[in-house]
Design a protein around this motif. Structure first.
Motif, PDB file in Angstrom:
ATOM      1  N   ASN A  47     -26.598  -6.103  39.444  1.00 14.83           N
ATOM      2  CA  ASN A  47     -26.888  -5.672  38.070  1.00 14.83           C
ATOM      3  C   ASN A  47     -26.906  -6.812  37.055  1.00 14.83           C
ATOM      4  O   ASN A  47     -27.773  -6.850  36.190  1.00 14.83           O
ATOM      5  N   ARG A 254     -21.835  -0.477  36.086  1.00 19.88           N
ATOM      6  CA  ARG A 254     -22.654   0.170  37.112  1.00 19.88           C
ATOM      7  C   ARG A 254     -23.638   1.113  36.417  1.00 19.88           C
ATOM      8  O   ARG A 254     -23.322   1.664  35.365  1.00 19.88           O
ATOM      9  N   TYR A 281     -23.291  -0.128  43.619  1.00 22.77           N
ATOM     10  CA  TYR A 281     -23.901   0.842  42.715  1.00 22.77           C
ATOM     11  C   TYR A 281     -25.154   0.195  42.137  1.00 22.77           C
ATOM     12  O   TYR A 281     -25.081  -0.820  41.445  1.00 22.77           O
ATOM     13  N   ARG A 407     -14.713   0.348  38.063  1.00 24.05           N
ATOM     14  CA  ARG A 407     -15.591  -0.779  38.430  1.00 24.05           C
ATOM     15  C   ARG A 407     -14.811  -2.087  38.331  1.00 24.05           C
ATOM     16  O   ARG A 407     -14.830  -2.919  39.237  1.00 24.05           O
TER      17      ARG A 407
END
Ligand SMILES: NC(=O)c1ccc[n+]([C@@H]2O[C@H](COP(=O)([O-])OP(=O)(O)OC[C@H]3O[C@@H](n4cnc5c(N)ncnc54)[C@H](O)[C@@H]3O)[C@@H](O)[C@H]2O)c1
Ligand SMILES: O=P(O)(O)OC[C@@H](O)[C@@H](O)[C@H](O)[C@H](O)CO
Length: 548
Positions: A47, A254, A281, A407
């Protein structure tokens, strides 16, 4: 319904009508240029890479300051490429959330290829080699999490996967460091061309860590005669290969289902959140805050993208070191880790909600303002006090950032040593300070130990976030129960607090071991003892700093 793929983007009016900014460069030309003369490959297609790094590069492509794309590569979780890249033609929908709750949306198209290092996918691996054999390659960057660099297991011995790589030589590597070393070897054999390896992970001295990982593998191969003699010297020759330090900062949670739902409402379909079998994720979209900082030591041997034109700061090594120390060990990540473990225990699922809890807010203010700031060196390019103010007052408190303590609690064992240990070491070094003055930092360590029991503050079991040491840490605490009066619990937690592999020091030698042990055992008194202990040690008054 808008669909994120190259064919879908052809209807530019529909995307623009939905308020979504599109890439402003000629994709086919850039993709073709990248195929024939690749300049940038990035390992760790997660990400932060898509939400920050790829967006910065897109700014250069949009303004004609770059003409090749980034190649995303996965050494670990191939499912990400199969499920979140290829079905979307490697496009990402970036969704930035400001404090007003606006969703600022942009399609990121600067990633023109996505490949795996899966030895069973011949075409992918051949392409990886081709990229490294091309003199045009300027840099390989990495966001593979701190554990991605680690060659050793809890007992200090090589991980079994690393042992196999060391025995097999550069032919079929599996671990990220062996793959990087093997590809560097291909480049060496092809012509000894220069290039730069850039770690963008949140670890202290990240460039040194990457260098150490790749060199360790290379040296072991050299010892066994599995690579030519000159390879190690090539990696150590700073005219050929460099490993700059960096500091990267952008809260990139996420992908959240609430953002997915908001996108669907705005007519953007196919945005499913995917949890891979390796527990990554991912999604075709990335949600992130607006704030971002990337500071890079300007030490590149084969040229680099002009990222200073996209807001990235290039500077000298000392300055990066100071900025990184400020962020990772004092003004952001330690606060995040404290909120992560206490949030999991107190039943929170949103960092912004934790910031509304006066005890938790004060807890992280103490870690940052009271205990951290006195030992921070001002890097000159960012003011630590202003940075901390922004973190606490704006960034963590932004209710629209869907960031979760769960997370951030991931891999905490890999991070506590740096996030808390560096400040403790600074107190030891300073004549005018003493670690025993600290209370919020030991409390955070005690909360982490309490978190490891997997029982929340109501006494209910909860699922701990993944961590490579979880099993061995939980085993050390297996005799500890809520209501434990002390002896057994103290003995169990001592084995963790003495562990230099975790904290970089024996916490008893710093004078803090006993204090942490007491805090830990107080949190075992029964349900709600975690909150009671936090309330006891968190001083409810205006922020002050330890003088000195
Ligand atoms: N997300 C953030 O807010 C943020 C901000 C600053 C820095 N970072 C840094 O970036 C890292 C990744 O964050 P992200 O948000 O992209 O996470 P992510 O979960 O989206 O992606 C993690 C990436 O690391 C790879 N990976 C995980 N374990 C690995 C291993 N053992 N070997 C090789 N690769 C491995 C995964 O395959 C994936 O590509 C963080 O650990 C941190 O160091 C993240
Ligand atoms: O990514 P990690 O696991 O190193 O740390 C978790 C968070 O603290 C981190 O991702 C922050 O969001 C980030 O460091 C902000 O820049």
């Amino acid at each position: 319904m808008l669909r994120l793929n190259r064919a879908g983007l052809a209807d530019t009016q529909a995307w623009e009508a939905a308020g979504i900014q599109l890439p402003g460069f000629d994709y086919d030309t850039v993709a073709q240029n990248t195929l024939s003369a690749p300049e940038w490959i990035h390992f760790g297609a997660g990400n932060i890479f898509r939400g920050f790094v790829a967006n910065a590069h897109q700014k250069l492509l949009d303004s004609g300051k770059a003409n090749t794309g980034i190649i995303a590569a996965e050494t670990f979780d191939y499912e990400m490429i199969d499920k979140a890249y290829r079905p979307y033609d490697n496009l990402t929908l970036l969704v930035l959330m400001n404090a007003r709750g606006d969703l600022i949306k942009k399609v990121i198209g600067s990633i023109t290829e996505a490949i795996t290092a899966d030895p069973n996918r011949e075409a992918d691996y051949t392409r990886l080699i081709e990229v490294f054999e091309n003199p045009s390659l300027q840099l390989a960057s990495f966001t593979i999490t701190e554990k991605g660099y680690s060659l050793f297991g809890p007992g200090g011995q090589y991980l079994s996967v690393v042992e196999q790589d060391l025995a097999n030589g550069p032919e079929h590597p599996v671990h990220a460091m062996s793959i990087a070393a093997s590809l560097a070897y291909r480049r060496y054999l092809k012509g000894g061309y220069p290039m730069t390896f850039v770690s963008m992970d949140n670890c202290s001295h990240n460039g040194d860590k990457l260098k150490h990982g790749i060199l360790t593998v290379a040296k072991e191969w050299a010892k066994k005669g599995l690579v030519e003699d000159g390879f190690v010297a090539y990696l150590e020759d700073e005219r050929k290969i460099t490993f700059p330090l960096t500091m990267i900062d952008k809260i990139t949670p996420r992908p959240s289902q609430s953002v997915q739902a908001a996108l669907l409402e705005q007519g953007i379909g196919g945005m499913d959140v995917i949890v891979t079998s390796k527990n990554t994720y991912t999604a075709p979209f990335v949600n992130a805050e607006v704030s971002e900082y990337l500071v890079i030591e300007d030490k590149f041997t084969n040229g680099r993208p002009a990222l200073e034109q996209a807001g990235i700061i290039f500077t000298d090594r000392d300055t990066v070191n100071q900025v990184e120390t400020m962020k990772v060990t004092t003004c952001l990540n330690p606060l995040h880790t404290a909120l992560a473990v206490s949030g999991c225990l107190l039943g929170y699922t949103l960092i912004a909600d934790e910031m509304k809890d006066p005890v938790l807010r004060r807890f992280v203010e103490m870690i940052g303002y009271t205990e951290g700031l006195p030992v921070v060196v001002d890097p000159g390019i960012l003011s630590p006090k202003q940075f901390l103010d922004e973190v606490l007052q704006e960034r963590f408190a932004n209710p629209f950032i869907p960031d979760t303590p769960q997370r951030i609690a991931t891999d905490t064992s890999q991070k506590v040593g740096i996030r808390f240990g560096e400040t403790i070491k600074a107190y030891i070094r300073r004549d005018d300070l003493d670690p025993v003055q600290l209370s919020a930092i030991p409390l955070a360590i005690a909360v982490w130990c309490r978190y490891l029991l997997g029982l929340d503050d109501e006494g209910q079991t909860f699922t701990l976030s993944p961590d490579p040491l979880l099993e061995s840490l939980q085993a050390r605490l297996q005799e500890v129960t809520l209501g434990d009066k002390g002896q057994k619990a103290a003995a169990a937690v001592q084995s963790i607090l003495h562990d230099e592999a975790i904290f970089g020091m024996d916490l008893y030698a710093t004078g803090l071991g006993g204090k942490i042990e007491t805090m830990f055992t107080e949190m075992l008194a029964g349900p709600h003892a975690v909150r009671a202990t936090l309330e006891k040690y968190v001083v409810q008054e205006a922020p002050t700093t330890i003088s000195g």
